[in-house]
Design an enzyme around this catalytic site. Structure first.
Site, short mmCIF file in Angstrom:
data_model
loop_
_atom_site.label_atom_id
_atom_site.label_comp_id
_atom_site.label_asym_id
_atom_site.label_seq_id
_atom_site.Cartn_x
_atom_site.Cartn_y
_atom_site.Cartn_z
N GLU A 1 0.85 -1.19 0.00
CA GLU A 1 0.00 0.00 0.00
C GLU A 1 0.90 1.25 0.00
O GLU A 1 1.93 1.27 0.67
CB GLU A 1 -0.86 0.00 1.27
N LYS B 1 -10.36 1.01 -1.16
CA LYS B 1 -10.29 0.72 0.28
C LYS B 1 -11.52 1.28 1.00
O LYS B 1 -11.87 2.46 0.84
CB LYS B 1 -9.02 1.33 0.85
N CYS C 1 -4.79 -3.13 4.08
CA CYS C 1 -4.36 -2.66 5.40
C CYS C 1 -5.45 -2.73 6.49
O CYS C 1 -5.83 -3.81 6.88
CB CYS C 1 -3.78 -1.24 5.28
#
Ligand SMILES: *[C@@H]1O[C@H](CO)[C@@H](O)[C@H](O)[C@H]1NC(C)=O
Ligand SMILES: *[C@@H]1O[C@H](CO)[C@@H](O)[C@H](O)[C@H]1NC(C)=O
Ligand SMILES: *[C@@H]1O[C@H](CO)[C@@H](O)[C@H](O)[C@H]1NC(C)=O
Ligand SMILES: *[C@@H]1O[C@H](CO)[C@@H](O)[C@H](O)[C@H]1NC(C)=O
Ligand SMILES: *[C@@H]1O[C@H](CO)[C@@H](O)[C@H](O)[C@H]1NC(C)=O
Length: 500
Positions: A81, A180, A213
């Site tokens: 990321e 995300k 993440c």
């Protein structure tokens, strides 16, 4: 000779599993831990040329990793990321780094049709890297999508900015795009999509799903990709700041793979100053390769073989009822208990004062049972058994049920729960279990030096985390990290760009 009976078996096999899926199918996977080159700190946007220059410097390094992985036979490589432009941005300063990333349904190979969707030099280069090296490339870049007053949620600057994972197949075709959903608190530069996206794609080496993440702590899309969409391998770019004792990258990500019984390819950013290190290739029965390096300033390529379809593989663990053992045994005696903080959560602890014993510690609905035997009870190290059942509220809100055995910071009981990276106490055996209200529990075993212990412990189908012969290094923590998703508050919209 072929009997009718065996022919029928072959026929049934083909009908049920299909001609190309074999339990023994394997593939080679790669992940790269990358030291991202960051832009200078500036609130003013740079020109798009300057932005591209920085991104090309990072892609020069990623290119070497892609070539190295392909040479070693890897079919897919995951990069971290923020790995192409870093994370030091205001919303405005990020803009020159973004590209419009189309829906993969458009069937596009940027390497062979670079002008089809305007200026997209980053997608073109990633696509060519995949195509020229015949390998799937997973990267994290930024997507921009224009919007206007017809959309009441449209940010005032007239576009959305998304933290986005992209996947290019071995021909360079864009096959996946994921925005995300669970942004971390400091990601003010991004918007999140209105609904979580469940992005999957299929290959001849298994079905893949992806998220990013902080997503790994929540139900959607992470858990649903496994439980509803039945992916074999999760692709997981991350920029993960390590938090001991329970949320260090290699520890938590490998535990998630075990708890969810899925492969995870976790690629972390490398920055010792920010405590970001820890990448791995994780299978349901343990880590195949991992990298933790809190000292050097170097990137690192990991390569390992995985089953394409872990749920069909001979080593696939049986399904687990995480509360079965703990709810059926008679609780052990509760010793003198006290409270202490782990990452802002108030645990109930009990000290392991003897070389061996059986203990129970409870908090609210959760009782944690431990049976253990140390090789030697040292005077200079203190271990406790801890229980926590509650809503975690710092840096995100999520409901936890945790049973943990851990080494305290010093012999002062006030230091129990603090960050510790080394230990000297060996355990000959342990068994940890808890009366969990959730069946989403992630088993962690972390050893001295922040090392994993693949093959040195087991999860039994009744929910005991056991080691019968002890571990190769002294123990930092043995933990059952439970997530009770039903008790989470609704997805917070407080970080939306309209408010910030
Ligand atoms: C507003 O946005 C919608 C959707 O993106 C688009 O179809 C439309 O043409 C836009 N209208 C104006 C006036 O820009
Ligand atoms: C990194 O971790 C150490 C030890 O846990 C801590 O003292 C330090 O504040 C952390 N650094 C950052 C940038 O969070
Ligand atoms: C696990 O076992 C307990 C005790 O027998 C039972 O109440 C519970 O429903 C089981 N949980 C699951 C997820 O099967
Ligand atoms: C300690 O354990 C006792 C039961 O033995 C329980 O009643 C008490 O609430 C516990 N104390 C704390 C601080 O959790
Ligand atoms: C712990 O309990 C087990 C049975 O559950 C028993 O065999 C063992 O002796 C106990 N250990 C200690 C140190 O009390």
């Amino acid at each position: 000779m072929l009997s009718f009976a065996s022919l029928r078996h072959v026929f049934v096999y083909i009908l049920l599993v299909g001609p190309r899926v074999f339990a023994s199918d394997k593939y080679i996977a790669a992940v790269y831990e990358h030291v991202v080159m960051l832009p200078g700190i500036t609130l003013k946007p740079v020109s798009s040329e300057e932005a591209l220059k920085l991104m090309n410097k990072n892609m020069d390094i990623l290119e070497k990793a892609v070539k190295g992985a392909a040479k070693q036979g890897a079919r897919i490589i995951v990069t971290p990321e923020d790995g192409i432009y870093g994370f030091r941005f205001t919303r405005e300063a990020l803009y020159p780094y973004l590209e419009d990333i189309p829906d993969p349904q458009v069937d596009w190979i940027p390497c062979t049709a670079p002008e089809r969707f305007g200026s997209t030099p980053v997608q073109e280069r990633l696509s060519c890297l995949a195509r020229h090296n015949s390998i799937y490339v997973v990267a994290n870049i930024g997507d921009k999508k224009p919007c206007n007053h017809t959309d009441s949620k449209c940010p005032s600057d007239g576009h959305y900015q998304y933290n986005t994972n992209v996947v290019f197949d071995s021909n360079g075709k864009l096959v996946a795009r994921y925005h995300k959903f669970n942004l971390f608190m400091v990601e003010h530069q991004f918007d999140f999509p209105q609904e979580p996206e469940f992005v999957t794609f299929s290959t001849d080496f298994g079905k893949f799903g992806l998220f990013t993440c902080f997503d790994i702590l929540f139900h959607d899309p992470a858990v649903a990709l496994v439980s509803k969409h039945h992916v074999d391998t999760i692709l997981f770019p991350t920029a993960w700041m390590n938090v001991l004792p329970h949320l260090t990258a290699v520890e938590f990500h490998s535990a998630w793979a075990m708890g969810m019984q899925v492969n995870v390819l976790a690629s972390n950013t490398h920055s010792c100053d920010l405590n970001m290190t820890g990448s791995g290739i994780y299978a349901p029965d343990g880590s195949r390769a991992y990298h933790y390096d809190a000292e050097s300033k170097n990137g690192h390529l990991l390569i390992a073989e995985l089953y394409s379809h872990p749920s069909l593989s001979p080593t696939h663990p049986s399904s687990v009822n995480w509360s079965l053992y703990a709810t059926t045994i008679k609780p052990f005696p509760e010793d003198h208990n006290f409270t202490g903080l782990i990452f802002f959560d108030e645990f109930t602890f009990s000290e392991l004062t003897k070389e061996a014993g059986n203990f129970t510690v409870c908090q609210k609905d959760l009782c944690c049972h431990l049976s253990y035997k140390m090789t030697e009870k040292r005077e200079d190290e203190v271990y406790v058994l801890g229980a926590f059942d509650g809503l975690h509220e710092v840096e995100g809100q999520y409901y936890l049920q945790i049973c943990t055995l851990l080494k305290c910071g010093s012999t002062d009981l006030k230091t129990c729960g603090q960050s510790v990276t080394t230990a000297h106490t060996h355990f000959d055996s342990f068994s940890l279990s808890g009366t969990f209200s959730t069946n989403y529990v992630f088993p962690e075993v972390l050893l001295s030096g922040v090392q994993l212990a693949p093959g040195e412990f087991q999860v039994l189908s009744d929910g005991q985390l056991i080691s019968q012969n002890g571990t190769s290094k002294p123990v930092l923590t043995v933990t059952l990290f439970g997530r009770w998703y039903e008790k989470d508050p609704p997805h917070l919209h407080i970080y939306s760009s309209r408010i910030l």
